[in-house]
Write a protein that holds these residues in place. Structure first.
Motif, PDB file in Angstrom:
ATOM      1  N   TYR A  49      -0.746  -3.719 -39.252  1.00  0.00           N
ATOM      2  CA  TYR A  49       0.446  -3.093 -38.939  1.00  0.00           C
ATOM      3  C   TYR A  49       1.063  -2.663 -40.102  1.00  0.00           C
ATOM      4  O   TYR A  49       1.928  -1.471 -40.068  1.00  0.00           O
ATOM      5  CB  TYR A  49       1.202  -4.168 -38.118  1.00  0.00           C
ATOM      6  CG  TYR A  49       1.206  -4.107 -36.502  1.00  0.00           C
ATOM      7  CD1 TYR A  49       1.287  -3.276 -35.815  1.00  0.00           C
ATOM      8  CD2 TYR A  49       0.275  -5.211 -36.085  1.00  0.00           C
ATOM      9  CE1 TYR A  49       1.226  -2.977 -34.524  1.00  0.00           C
ATOM     10  CE2 TYR A  49       0.020  -5.440 -34.656  1.00  0.00           C
ATOM     11  CZ  TYR A  49       0.387  -4.159 -33.845  1.00  0.00           C
ATOM     12  OH  TYR A  49       0.133  -4.268 -32.392  1.00  0.00           O
ATOM     13  N   LEU A  83      12.518   8.465 -37.707  1.00  0.00           N
ATOM     14  CA  LEU A  83      11.434   7.269 -37.415  1.00  0.00           C
ATOM     15  C   LEU A  83      12.247   6.238 -36.525  1.00  0.00           C
ATOM     16  O   LEU A  83      11.846   5.651 -35.565  1.00  0.00           O
ATOM     17  CB  LEU A  83      10.728   6.647 -38.613  1.00  0.00           C
ATOM     18  CG  LEU A  83       9.812   7.606 -39.209  1.00  0.00           C
ATOM     19  CD1 LEU A  83       9.121   6.886 -40.547  1.00  0.00           C
ATOM     20  CD2 LEU A  83       8.685   7.797 -38.233  1.00  0.00           C
ATOM     21  N   CYS A  84      13.376   5.774 -37.047  1.00  0.00           N
ATOM     22  CA  CYS A  84      14.243   4.929 -36.212  1.00  0.00           C
ATOM     23  C   CYS A  84      14.719   5.414 -34.846  1.00  0.00           C
ATOM     24  O   CYS A  84      14.398   4.769 -33.921  1.00  0.00           O
ATOM     25  CB  CYS A  84      15.604   4.561 -37.321  1.00  0.00           C
ATOM     26  SG  CYS A  84      16.565   3.512 -36.492  1.00  0.00           S
ATOM     27  N   ILE A 120       9.008  12.848 -33.449  1.00  0.00           N
ATOM     28  CA  ILE A 120       8.555  11.382 -33.380  1.00  0.00           C
ATOM     29  C   ILE A 120       8.271  11.103 -32.124  1.00  0.00           C
ATOM     30  O   ILE A 120       7.067  10.930 -31.599  1.00  0.00           O
ATOM     31  CB  ILE A 120       9.371  10.660 -33.923  1.00  0.00           C
ATOM     32  CG1 ILE A 120       9.990  11.062 -35.646  1.00  0.00           C
ATOM     33  CG2 ILE A 120       8.748   9.293 -34.086  1.00  0.00           C
ATOM     34  CD1 ILE A 120       8.545  11.087 -36.377  1.00  0.00           C
ATOM     35  N   ALA A 121       9.346  10.983 -31.046  1.00  0.00           N
ATOM     36  CA  ALA A 121       9.368  10.149 -29.891  1.00  0.00           C
ATOM     37  C   ALA A 121       8.198  11.019 -28.914  1.00  0.00           C
ATOM     38  O   ALA A 121       7.438  10.541 -28.344  1.00  0.00           O
ATOM     39  CB  ALA A 121      10.693   9.876 -29.399  1.00  0.00           C
ATOM     40  N   GLN A 158       4.766  11.869 -30.317  1.00  0.00           N
ATOM     41  CA  GLN A 158       3.933  10.822 -30.346  1.00  0.00           C
ATOM     42  C   GLN A 158       3.306  10.345 -29.216  1.00  0.00           C
ATOM     43  O   GLN A 158       2.131  10.037 -28.890  1.00  0.00           O
ATOM     44  CB  GLN A 158       4.348   9.519 -31.148  1.00  0.00           C
ATOM     45  CG  GLN A 158       4.678   9.652 -32.611  1.00  0.00           C
ATOM     46  CD  GLN A 158       3.461   9.926 -33.459  1.00  0.00           C
ATOM     47  OE1 GLN A 158       2.484   9.406 -32.983  1.00  0.00           O
ATOM     48  NE2 GLN A 158       3.578  10.334 -34.699  1.00  0.00           N
ATOM     49  N   LEU A 207      11.162   5.110 -27.983  1.00  0.00           N
ATOM     50  CA  LEU A 207       9.792   4.662 -27.426  1.00  0.00           C
ATOM     51  C   LEU A 207      10.055   3.412 -27.128  1.00  0.00           C
ATOM     52  O   LEU A 207       9.043   2.761 -26.167  1.00  0.00           O
ATOM     53  CB  LEU A 207       8.791   4.874 -28.573  1.00  0.00           C
ATOM     54  CG  LEU A 207       8.482   6.465 -28.870  1.00  0.00           C
ATOM     55  CD1 LEU A 207       7.269   6.435 -29.862  1.00  0.00           C
ATOM     56  CD2 LEU A 207       7.930   6.996 -27.640  1.00  0.00           C
ATOM     57  N   LEU A 208      10.860   2.396 -27.477  1.00  0.00           N
ATOM     58  CA  LEU A 208      11.134   0.968 -27.203  1.00  0.00           C
ATOM     59  C   LEU A 208      10.960   0.778 -25.791  1.00  0.00           C
ATOM     60  O   LEU A 208      10.128  -0.212 -25.368  1.00  0.00           O
ATOM     61  CB  LEU A 208      11.989   0.452 -28.036  1.00  0.00           C
ATOM     62  CG  LEU A 208      12.318  -0.969 -27.808  1.00  0.00           C
ATOM     63  CD1 LEU A 208      11.056  -1.644 -28.184  1.00  0.00           C
ATOM     64  CD2 LEU A 208      13.488  -1.652 -28.583  1.00  0.00           C
ATOM     65  N   ALA A 211       2.791   5.874 -41.602  1.00  0.00           N
ATOM     66  CA  ALA A 211       3.994   6.442 -40.915  1.00  0.00           C
ATOM     67  C   ALA A 211       4.918   6.840 -41.906  1.00  0.00           C
ATOM     68  O   ALA A 211       5.199   7.939 -42.239  1.00  0.00           O
ATOM     69  CB  ALA A 211       4.595   5.605 -39.819  1.00  0.00           C
ATOM     70  N   GLY A 218      11.618   5.935 -32.563  1.00  0.00           N
ATOM     71  CA  GLY A 218      11.255   4.207 -32.440  1.00  0.00           C
ATOM     72  C   GLY A 218      12.140   3.629 -31.439  1.00  0.00           C
ATOM     73  O   GLY A 218      11.632   3.134 -30.266  1.00  0.00           O
ATOM     74  N   SER A 268       2.439   1.158 -40.676  1.00  0.00           N
ATOM     75  CA  SER A 268       3.872   1.550 -40.711  1.00  0.00           C
ATOM     76  C   SER A 268       4.436   2.078 -42.033  1.00  0.00           C
ATOM     77  O   SER A 268       4.961   3.125 -42.002  1.00  0.00           O
ATOM     78  CB  SER A 268       4.527   0.047 -40.665  1.00  0.00           C
ATOM     79  OG  SER A 268       4.440  -0.516 -39.392  1.00  0.00           O
TER      80      SER A 268
END
Length: 225
Positions: free
Chosen positions: A149, A120-121, A14-15, A18, A127-128, A157, A124, A153
């Motif tokens: 969105y 995903l968590c 993911i991170a 992406q 990436l935050l 996703a 995310g 989402s």
């Protein structure tokens, strides 16, 4: 050992993936990015060899055929070869290949929904800080923006990754990555159907080679298993 493994695959799948995907998308034409991403199946087969497995030669041949097909389908003389974009695309392909391989190899005893949600968590959260540092504040959001969105989402996703990781659980990693070649094929078909785009024999030959590649990888890996 579950938590470190979840963090590892969450970062890879993911991170990091992406991040590299969007860097390459901003710096490269879509066709060149698709060519570099099409190497994922070859990378997964190489990882299998490093892990002591012996994937069939037919799978290698079919995976190489897929790369050749993507080249015929989307390559353009006007492509600009940005070194950072190329490095990002290759790094993203490597990250996803390693992430898929490890996800399959570790076989964590989690439901597909839990496996997807945690990745995903974690991705995310990684990436935050980058988003807060580099991105401007969001403008006022209307109903259309919020709807967009929610769609991205939930469908783009969550649903997409649930189906993806369900495939990883039940199929070989090489089979899963070969299905990624369907993305440029879908773009090709949609352009022909909805945008009245016309394509020559070179692109049509590439389309046929990619389909043959997907079938060949799946057939070879199914027999090998």
């Amino acid at each position: 050992a579950v938590v470190p493994r979840l963090i590892t695959i969450g970062v890879l799948n993911i991170a990091f993936f992406q991040t590299m995907l969007f860097v390459s998308a901003y710096r490269l034409p879509g066709g060149l990015a698709a060519i570099l991403n099409s190497t994922q199946t070859l990378l997964v087969l190489a990882l299998m060899v490093l892990a002591g497995m012996r994937p069939p030669k037919a799978a290698w041949l079919a995976a190489a055929l897929g790369v050749a097909g993507i080249v015929l389908l989307v390559a353009s003389p006007q492509n600009r070869y940005d070194p950072l974009g190329i490095a990002a695309a290759l790094a993203g392909a490597c990250a996803m290949a390693v992430g898929i391989f490890l996800t399959k190899r570790w076989q964590m005893h989690l439901s597909v929904l839990a496996l997807t949600g945690w990745q995903l968590c974690i991705g995310g959260l990684c990436l935050l800080p980058l988003a807060l540092w580099r991105e401007p504040p969001l403008p006022a959001l209307g109903v259309r923006h919020i709807g967009g969105y929610l769609y991205l989402s939930l469908c783009g996703a969550l649903l997409a990754y649930v189906l993806f990781f369900r495939g990883v659980r039940h199929l070989s990693p090489a089979t899963v990555t070969s299905l990624g070649l369907l993305s440029p094929l879908c773009a090709f078909a949609l352009g022909w159907i909805f945008l009245d785009q016309h394509f020559g024999w070179r692109a049509i030959t590439g389309f046929a080679l990619v389909l043959a590649s997907i079938y060949g990888v799946q057939r070879a890996m199914a027999r090998w298993r």
